[in-house]
Scaffold this motif. Structure first.
Motif, PDB file in Angstrom:
ATOM      1  N   GLY A  83      -7.578  -3.208 -14.297  1.00  0.00           N
ATOM      2  CA  GLY A  83      -6.654  -4.156 -13.680  1.00  0.00           C
ATOM      3  C   GLY A  83      -5.360  -3.486 -13.275  1.00  0.00           C
ATOM      4  O   GLY A  83      -5.357  -2.550 -12.478  1.00  0.00           O
ATOM      5  N   LEU A  84      -4.268  -3.941 -13.872  1.00  0.00           N
ATOM      6  CA  LEU A  84      -2.979  -3.346 -13.529  1.00  0.00           C
ATOM      7  C   LEU A  84      -1.945  -3.646 -14.596  1.00  0.00           C
ATOM      8  O   LEU A  84      -2.101  -4.567 -15.411  1.00  0.00           O
ATOM      9  CB  LEU A  84      -2.479  -3.872 -12.182  1.00  0.00           C
ATOM     10  N   ARG A  85      -0.890  -2.834 -14.574  1.00  0.00           N
ATOM     11  CA  ARG A  85       0.327  -3.118 -15.333  1.00  0.00           C
ATOM     12  C   ARG A  85       1.289  -3.819 -14.376  1.00  0.00           C
ATOM     13  O   ARG A  85       1.607  -3.290 -13.316  1.00  0.00           O
ATOM     14  CB  ARG A  85       0.968  -1.838 -15.848  1.00  0.00           C
ATOM     15  N   PHE A  86       1.742  -4.996 -14.749  1.00  0.00           N
ATOM     16  CA  PHE A  86       2.694  -5.750 -13.944  1.00  0.00           C
ATOM     17  C   PHE A  86       4.047  -5.677 -14.634  1.00  0.00           C
ATOM     18  O   PHE A  86       4.187  -6.085 -15.790  1.00  0.00           O
ATOM     19  CB  PHE A  86       2.216  -7.200 -13.797  1.00  0.00           C
ATOM     20  N   ILE A  87       5.036  -5.143 -13.933  1.00  0.00           N
ATOM     21  CA  ILE A  87       6.315  -4.781 -14.544  1.00  0.00           C
ATOM     22  C   ILE A  87       7.464  -5.369 -13.742  1.00  0.00           C
ATOM     23  O   ILE A  87       7.425  -5.401 -12.514  1.00  0.00           O
ATOM     24  CB  ILE A  87       6.470  -3.246 -14.597  1.00  0.00           C
ATOM     25  N   THR A  88       8.487  -5.810 -14.435  1.00  0.00           N
ATOM     26  CA  THR A  88       9.737  -6.149 -13.779  1.00  0.00           C
ATOM     27  C   THR A  88      10.899  -5.559 -14.559  1.00  0.00           C
ATOM     28  O   THR A  88      10.848  -5.411 -15.780  1.00  0.00           O
ATOM     29  CB  THR A  88       9.934  -7.675 -13.654  1.00  0.00           C
ATOM     30  N   GLY A  89      11.941  -5.224 -13.818  1.00  0.00           N
ATOM     31  CA  GLY A  89      13.226  -4.847 -14.387  1.00  0.00           C
ATOM     32  C   GLY A  89      14.297  -5.468 -13.511  1.00  0.00           C
ATOM     33  O   GLY A  89      14.192  -5.417 -12.286  1.00  0.00           O
ATOM     34  N   TYR A  90      15.291  -6.093 -14.116  1.00  0.00           N
ATOM     35  CA  TYR A  90      16.356  -6.688 -13.309  1.00  0.00           C
ATOM     36  C   TYR A  90      17.639  -6.813 -14.112  1.00  0.00           C
ATOM     37  O   TYR A  90      17.636  -6.785 -15.339  1.00  0.00           O
ATOM     38  CB  TYR A  90      15.932  -8.042 -12.733  1.00  0.00           C
ATOM     39  N   HIS A 107       0.839  -1.196   0.000  1.00  0.00           N
ATOM     40  CA  HIS A 107       0.000   0.000   0.000  1.00  0.00           C
ATOM     41  C   HIS A 107       0.878   1.251   0.000  1.00  0.00           C
ATOM     42  O   HIS A 107       1.490   1.585   1.012  1.00  0.00           O
ATOM     43  CB  HIS A 107      -0.923   0.003   1.221  1.00  0.00           C
ATOM     44  N   ARG A 108       0.951   1.909  -1.157  1.00  0.00           N
ATOM     45  CA  ARG A 108       1.697   3.157  -1.285  1.00  0.00           C
ATOM     46  C   ARG A 108       0.731   4.300  -1.520  1.00  0.00           C
ATOM     47  O   ARG A 108      -0.398   4.104  -1.972  1.00  0.00           O
ATOM     48  CB  ARG A 108       2.702   3.080  -2.449  1.00  0.00           C
ATOM     49  N   GLU A 109       1.187   5.513  -1.234  1.00  0.00           N
ATOM     50  CA  GLU A 109       0.308   6.675  -1.366  1.00  0.00           C
ATOM     51  C   GLU A 109      -0.146   6.897  -2.807  1.00  0.00           C
ATOM     52  O   GLU A 109      -1.230   7.426  -3.048  1.00  0.00           O
ATOM     53  CB  GLU A 109       1.029   7.925  -0.836  1.00  0.00           C
ATOM     54  N   ASP A 110       0.703   6.503  -3.776  1.00  0.00           N
ATOM     55  CA  ASP A 110       0.336   6.709  -5.174  1.00  0.00           C
ATOM     56  C   ASP A 110      -0.541   5.597  -5.728  1.00  0.00           C
ATOM     57  O   ASP A 110      -0.867   5.577  -6.922  1.00  0.00           O
ATOM     58  CB  ASP A 110       1.589   6.859  -6.039  1.00  0.00           C
ATOM     59  N   GLY A 111      -0.934   4.625  -4.893  1.00  0.00           N
ATOM     60  CA  GLY A 111      -1.802   3.542  -5.330  1.00  0.00           C
ATOM     61  C   GLY A 111      -1.073   2.347  -5.900  1.00  0.00           C
ATOM     62  O   GLY A 111      -1.677   1.293  -6.128  1.00  0.00           O
ATOM     63  N   GLN A 112       0.217   2.498  -6.150  1.00  0.00           N
ATOM     64  CA  GLN A 112       0.988   1.391  -6.669  1.00  0.00           C
ATOM     65  C   GLN A 112       1.362   0.411  -5.563  1.00  0.00           C
ATOM     66  O   GLN A 112       1.275   0.721  -4.369  1.00  0.00           O
ATOM     67  CB  GLN A 112       2.281   1.895  -7.326  1.00  0.00           C
ATOM     68  N   ALA A 113       1.791  -0.776  -5.958  1.00  0.00           N
ATOM     69  CA  ALA A 113       2.457  -1.716  -5.077  1.00  0.00           C
ATOM     70  C   ALA A 113       3.820  -2.002  -5.706  1.00  0.00           C
ATOM     71  O   ALA A 113       3.964  -1.964  -6.939  1.00  0.00           O
ATOM     72  CB  ALA A 113       1.655  -3.004  -4.928  1.00  0.00           C
ATOM     73  N   ILE A 148      23.318 -16.993 -14.196  1.00  0.00           N
ATOM     74  CA  ILE A 148      23.325 -15.646 -13.640  1.00  0.00           C
ATOM     75  C   ILE A 148      23.964 -15.669 -12.256  1.00  0.00           C
ATOM     76  O   ILE A 148      23.781 -16.609 -11.490  1.00  0.00           O
ATOM     77  CB  ILE A 148      21.914 -15.034 -13.567  1.00  0.00           C
ATOM     78  N   GLY A 149      24.742 -14.628 -11.968  1.00  0.00           N
ATOM     79  CA  GLY A 149      25.362 -14.485 -10.663  1.00  0.00           C
ATOM     80  C   GLY A 149      24.604 -13.492  -9.812  1.00  0.00           C
ATOM     81  O   GLY A 149      23.371 -13.432  -9.877  1.00  0.00           O
ATOM     82  N   PRO A 150      25.302 -12.690  -9.025  1.00  0.00           N
ATOM     83  CA  PRO A 150      24.623 -11.700  -8.182  1.00  0.00           C
ATOM     84  C   PRO A 150      23.784 -10.739  -9.026  1.00  0.00           C
ATOM     85  O   PRO A 150      24.196 -10.329 -10.121  1.00  0.00           O
ATOM     86  CB  PRO A 150      25.776 -10.968  -7.489  1.00  0.00           C
ATOM     87  N   GLY A 151      22.628 -10.365  -8.519  1.00  0.00           N
ATOM     88  CA  GLY A 151      21.776  -9.447  -9.262  1.00  0.00           C
ATOM     89  C   GLY A 151      20.724  -8.817  -8.377  1.00  0.00           C
ATOM     90  O   GLY A 151      20.638  -9.091  -7.177  1.00  0.00           O
ATOM     91  N   SER A 152      19.932  -7.956  -8.974  1.00  0.00           N
ATOM     92  CA  SER A 152      18.857  -7.295  -8.240  1.00  0.00           C
ATOM     93  C   SER A 152      17.786  -6.856  -9.231  1.00  0.00           C
ATOM     94  O   SER A 152      18.024  -6.775 -10.442  1.00  0.00           O
ATOM     95  CB  SER A 152      19.386  -6.076  -7.469  1.00  0.00           C
ATOM     96  N   GLY A 153      16.608  -6.576  -8.692  1.00  0.00           N
ATOM     97  CA  GLY A 153      15.519  -6.171  -9.570  1.00  0.00           C
ATOM     98  C   GLY A 153      14.327  -5.653  -8.783  1.00  0.00           C
ATOM     99  O   GLY A 153      14.377  -5.518  -7.558  1.00  0.00           O
ATOM    100  N   TYR A 154      13.262  -5.375  -9.502  1.00  0.00           N
ATOM    101  CA  TYR A 154      12.065  -4.806  -8.876  1.00  0.00           C
ATOM    102  C   TYR A 154      10.829  -5.270  -9.633  1.00  0.00           C
ATOM    103  O   TYR A 154      10.892  -5.673 -10.803  1.00  0.00           O
ATOM    104  CB  TYR A 154      12.116  -3.272  -8.894  1.00  0.00           C
ATOM    105  N   TRP A 155       9.702  -5.204  -8.937  1.00  0.00           N
ATOM    106  CA  TRP A 155       8.383  -5.378  -9.534  1.00  0.00           C
ATOM    107  C   TRP A 155       7.567  -4.131  -9.246  1.00  0.00           C
ATOM    108  O   TRP A 155       7.630  -3.577  -8.156  1.00  0.00           O
ATOM    109  CB  TRP A 155       7.649  -6.581  -8.938  1.00  0.00           C
ATOM    110  N   ARG A 156       6.796  -3.712 -10.232  1.00  0.00           N
ATOM    111  CA  ARG A 156       5.824  -2.628 -10.054  1.00  0.00           C
ATOM    112  C   ARG A 156       4.435  -3.155 -10.399  1.00  0.00           C
ATOM    113  O   ARG A 156       4.265  -3.858 -11.393  1.00  0.00           O
ATOM    114  CB  ARG A 156       6.137  -1.441 -10.972  1.00  0.00           C
ATOM    115  N   TYR A 157       3.476  -2.792  -9.583  1.00  0.00           N
ATOM    116  CA  TYR A 157       2.078  -3.109  -9.827  1.00  0.00           C
ATOM    117  C   TYR A 157       1.363  -1.763  -9.953  1.00  0.00           C
ATOM    118  O   TYR A 157       1.103  -1.093  -8.948  1.00  0.00           O
ATOM    119  CB  TYR A 157       1.471  -3.887  -8.666  1.00  0.00           C
TER     120      TYR A 157
END
Length: 265
Positions: free
Chosen positions: A118-125, A82-88, A103-112
């Motif tokens: 509905g929603l846009r489901f996004i990943t970047g890593y 629950h974020r103020e902008d409505g996203q997760a 793949i070795g060490p890494g990092s990433g994110y998901w945006r809802y």
């Protein structure tokens, strides 16, 4: 993306986005639940939570099953439903000492990101290539494109599950049937074209053309997952921007401590 990645020049991050016409809470549950997540995501076979700290950061172990070997690694994640902008959002760091991991060490994110239906489901890593010199040589031409495809088709499996309650295993089986039928059609077309050339048969050529068109041009059934339903590049700058929460996310356990984490579980 993360302290371990900051000192090395990496390739362009992978980006995948799909529209899902389903309730945000349902998609959050299917993607954040460690038992549900591996059911649709081809990149994981098991996700085993280890513990959660006072900030909500979760330590976990993950596994990827190969025919004769299981790749194991560790990770940390943090979700904000629950974020103020409505996203997760959710952020992740991962690591492995397994030489067979591409793949070795890494990092990433998901945006809802909520939409009207509905929603846009996004990943970047992003990640450091694994497998030593071989992995570095194959990363840009083989491994990274394969990971992008696997991520995209996984996202479509999630969409089918969230929108139509189609079990990811059933979606996988339908993909294999579709791929097999198309491959069979191509082989039949090749045989007919060969016959048309050797026997000077106009009928074989016409049938070969029909078989080729049916194998390549006929759309897949709606229940067959397709990577092509996903965006593979960000439509706007914000969607492609890594989340600031990544900076404060703790590093995963050292891969050598995987056994110790399992014993403490």
């Amino acid at each position: 993306m993360g302290d371990k990645l900051g000192h090395k020049k990496l390739a362009k991050p992978l980006y995948v986005e799909i529209r899902i016409r389903a309730d945000m809470e349902w998609v959050w549950e299917l993607s954040q639940n460690p038992e549900a997540h591996p059911r649709w995501d081809l990149r994981f076979s098991r996700i085993i939570p280890v513990d959660r700290d006072e900030q909500g950061q979760v330590r976990f172990r993950y596994e990827f099953l190969l025919p004769l070997h299981t790749i194991k690694g560790t990770g940390t994640s943090l979700g904000h439903r629950h974020r103020e902008d409505g996203q997760a959002t959710s952020v992740l760091k991962f690591d492995t000492a397994d030489w067979l991991s591409p793949i070795g060490p890494g990092s990433g994110y998901w945006r809802y990101i909520p939409t009207d239906d509905g929603l846009r489901f996004i990943t970047g890593y992003n990640y450091q290539p694994g497998m030593g010199i071989i992995g570095k040589a194959l990363d840009s031409t083989v491994i990274r494109p394969a990971l992008g495809w696997a991520t995209a088709i996984s996202f479509d499996r999630l969409r089918l599950w969230a929108e139509s309650d189609l079990d990811p295993k059933a979606a996988r089986n339908r993909w294999f049937l579709d791929a097999g039928a198309r491959a069979g059609g191509v082989l039949v077309a090749a045989g007919l074209f060969r016959r048309a050339v050797t026997k000077h048969s106009v009928g074989s050529a016409a049938l070969g053309m029909v078989a080729a068109l049916a194998s390549t041009a006929v759309p897949s059934h709606w229940s067959v997952p397709r990577a092509g339903r996903c965006l593979r590049s960000a439509p706007d700058e914000r969607a492609a921007r890594a989340l600031s929460a990544l900076a404060g996310l703790r590093e995963p356990d050292q891969p050598g401590n995987i056994r110790q984490s399992a014993e403490k579980e």
